[in-house]
Structure formats: structure tokens, C-alpha cells
Design a protein around this motif. Structure first.
Motif, PDB file in Angstrom:
ATOM      1  N   UNK A   1       0.848  -1.177   0.000  1.00 51.67           N
ATOM      2  CA  UNK A   1       0.000   0.000   0.000  1.00 51.67           C
ATOM      3  C   UNK A   1       0.896   1.244   0.000  1.00 51.67           C
ATOM      4  N   UNK A   2       0.913   1.916  -1.134  1.00 48.12           N
ATOM      5  CA  UNK A   2       1.730   3.121  -1.269  1.00 48.12           C
ATOM      6  C   UNK A   2       0.880   4.377  -1.449  1.00 48.12           C
ATOM      7  N   UNK A   3      -0.270   4.205  -2.090  1.00 44.86           N
ATOM      8  CA  UNK A   3      -1.214   5.308  -2.315  1.00 44.86           C
ATOM      9  C   UNK A   3      -2.594   4.788  -1.941  1.00 44.86           C
ATOM     10  N   UNK A   4      -3.086   5.265  -0.808  1.00 40.52           N
ATOM     11  CA  UNK A   4      -4.313   4.722  -0.230  1.00 40.52           C
ATOM     12  C   UNK A   4      -5.358   5.822  -0.096  1.00 40.52           C
ATOM     13  N   UNK A   5      -6.541   5.572  -0.633  1.00 44.28           N
ATOM     14  CA  UNK A   5      -7.690   6.461  -0.421  1.00 44.28           C
ATOM     15  C   UNK A   5      -8.509   5.889   0.729  1.00 44.28           C
ATOM     16  N   UNK A   6      -8.867   6.725   1.690  1.00 48.75           N
ATOM     17  CA  UNK A   6      -9.741   6.323   2.783  1.00 48.75           C
ATOM     18  C   UNK A   6     -11.005   7.159   2.642  1.00 48.75           C
ATOM     19  N   UNK A   7     -12.122   6.476   2.362  1.00 48.41           N
ATOM     20  CA  UNK A   7     -13.361   7.166   2.018  1.00 48.41           C
ATOM     21  C   UNK A   7     -14.516   6.681   2.878  1.00 48.41           C
ATOM     22  N   UNK A   8     -15.570   7.478   2.920  1.00 52.88           N
ATOM     23  CA  UNK A   8     -16.766   7.131   3.664  1.00 52.88           C
ATOM     24  C   UNK A   8     -17.409   8.370   4.241  1.00 52.88           C
ATOM     25  N   UNK A   9     -18.509   8.169   4.917  1.00 53.47           N
ATOM     26  CA  UNK A   9     -19.256   9.276   5.496  1.00 53.47           C
ATOM     27  C   UNK A   9     -18.458   9.977   6.583  1.00 53.47           C
ATOM     28  N   UNK A  10     -18.713  11.237   6.757  1.00 54.17           N
ATOM     29  CA  UNK A  10     -18.189  11.956   7.914  1.00 54.17           C
ATOM     30  C   UNK A  10     -18.702  11.255   9.165  1.00 54.17           C
ATOM     31  N   UNK A  11     -17.873  11.195  10.182  1.00 50.06           N
ATOM     32  CA  UNK A  11     -18.256  10.539  11.427  1.00 50.06           C
ATOM     33  C   UNK A  11     -18.043   9.043  11.430  1.00 50.06           C
ATOM     34  N   UNK A  79      -4.597   7.004  -9.461  1.00 45.41           N
ATOM     35  CA  UNK A  79      -3.295   7.047  -8.807  1.00 45.41           C
ATOM     36  C   UNK A  79      -3.185   6.076  -7.639  1.00 45.41           C
ATOM     37  N   UNK A  80      -4.302   5.714  -7.020  1.00 42.62           N
ATOM     38  CA  UNK A  80      -4.234   4.883  -5.805  1.00 42.62           C
ATOM     39  C   UNK A  80      -4.002   3.413  -6.140  1.00 42.62           C
ATOM     40  N   UNK A  81      -3.483   2.691  -5.154  1.00 42.40           N
ATOM     41  CA  UNK A  81      -3.393   1.240  -5.288  1.00 42.40           C
ATOM     42  C   UNK A  81      -4.412   0.551  -4.384  1.00 42.40           C
ATOM     43  N   UNK A  82      -4.921   1.281  -3.378  1.00 48.16           N
ATOM     44  CA  UNK A  82      -5.872   0.718  -2.422  1.00 48.16           C
ATOM     45  C   UNK A  82      -6.920   1.758  -2.064  1.00 48.16           C
ATOM     46  N   UNK A  83      -8.171   1.315  -1.973  1.00 50.49           N
ATOM     47  CA  UNK A  83      -9.252   2.150  -1.450  1.00 50.49           C
ATOM     48  C   UNK A  83      -9.790   1.458  -0.204  1.00 50.49           C
ATOM     49  N   UNK A  84      -9.846   2.199   0.881  1.00 46.08           N
ATOM     50  CA  UNK A  84     -10.448   1.697   2.102  1.00 46.08           C
ATOM     51  C   UNK A  84     -11.726   2.493   2.303  1.00 46.08           C
TER      52      UNK A  84
END
Length: 178
Positions: A1-11, A79-84
Motif C-alpha cells: 500500500x503506497x497510495x491509499x484512499x480512505x473514504x466514507x461518510x463523515x463521522x 493514482x491509488x493502489x488501495x481504497x479503504x
């Protein structure tokens, strides 16, 4: 994991998770909120935000926390390699923002831009309340554009996220022993 997006609702806990993952891995933490907002909760104009985001997204390593799916979605996704993805129930996210406000009201959280203190914002409450109905379908479409060489990790509760971080810590400990 070199470029990771962390996404989801606020909170949902995505910022806390992203900071912890960054601390564990040494991969730099980037907050989209900090890139987007100016002091006093002033929005950046699109070109300015695009420039800052492009500069960061082209870096070789990052853990990027935040959604902003309408801004340069392909750049970040490509650009990312992983999305969480934190796909938590509405009640969990609402409780999360209530706890956050209670704990940091009037102060600037670590992932926010300077001059943007925690506040009570009813428009923001509405955004979180309607997130699953209005934003979640957009994210599902967004994830549909991931390539076969990219990973999607989905958490439906905070315990899964904690377990994931524990697994990474165990793996790092095993690797440091060998």
C-alpha cells in the motif's frame, strides 16, 4: 500500500483510521479537508484545489482521507493502489460526529485546515443523515472504475477497521523479527 484512499461518510472514523495507518506505515497522511478549506470555513476555488490535489496525488506515497468525489475523481482513483471504504450505518456516523463535536468543539482538529474550528452545522448534519441515500450510490459507481490491480477494502463497522490495523501491526512485527 503506497497510495491509499480512505473514504466514507463523515463521522465514520476514516480520519482517525487514516492517521493511525500513516503512523504505523510511515506513509504520509493527507487530508482533503485541509487541502480544500481555507481559514473561516472558506471554500477553495476549483482551480486552486485542483492544483493542490494534483501536486499531492502525483507524490509516490500517501494515505488520503476524504471524499470530494466531484473533484478530480479519476486522478485520485487512477493514482491509488488501495481504497479503504467506511460503509457504516447512518446511526453510527451520526453518533461519531456528535462525539467529535462534543470532544473538540471550538478547536481545530488535526485533519482540518487552520482557522476551521469544530462547530455545530445543521447543513453538515443533514449531509451525514442523507449520506447513504445520496452519496453512497456515487461511491459505488466510483469503485466500479477501479482496475484489477487495485484493492478495495470495505468496513461495515469500526471493529473491522481496528482489526485491520491490528493485522498490519502483527505483520510488521513478524517482518521485523525476520
Amino acid at each position: 500500500m503506497q497510495r491509499v484512499l480512505v473514504m466514507g461518510s463523515s463521522g465514520s472514523g476514516k480520519s482517525t483510521f487514516a492517521r493511525r495507518l500513516s503512523e504505523m506505515t510511515g506513509v504520509p497522511f493527507v487530508s482533503l479537508d485541509a487541502l480544500y478549506w481555507k481559514p473561516g470555513w472558506v471554500k477553495s476555488d476549483t482551480a486552486e484545489f485542483r492544483g493542490r490535489l494534483t501536486e499531492v496525488a502525483l507524490q509516490p506515497h500517501w494515505i488520503m482521507d476524504g471524499n470530494f468525489p466531484s473533484h478530480l475523481v479519476e486522478l485520485r482513483r487512477d493514482a491509488c493502489d488501495t481504497v479503504i471504504w467506511f460503509d457504516l450505518p447512518r446511526w453510527s456516523c451520526m453518533l461519531g460526529i456528535m462525539k467529535r463535536i462534543a470532544g473538540s468543539y471550538g478547536s481545530v482538529r488535526p485533519e482540518m485546515a487552520e482557522g476551521c474550528p469544530e462547530r455545530i452545522d445543521f447543513e453538515f448534519f443533514r449531509y451525514v443523515w442523507t449520506y447513504r441515500r445520496q452519496q453512497r450510490p456515487k461511491l459505488l459507481d466510483y469503485f466500479g472504475g477501479l482496475r484489477a490491480d487495485q484493492s478495495l477494502v470495505c468496513f461495515t463497522d469500526r471493529a473491522q477497521a481496528s482489526d485491520y490495523l491490528k493485522e498490519i501491526a502483527l505483520k510488521q512485527n513478524r517482518e521485523s523479527v525476520h
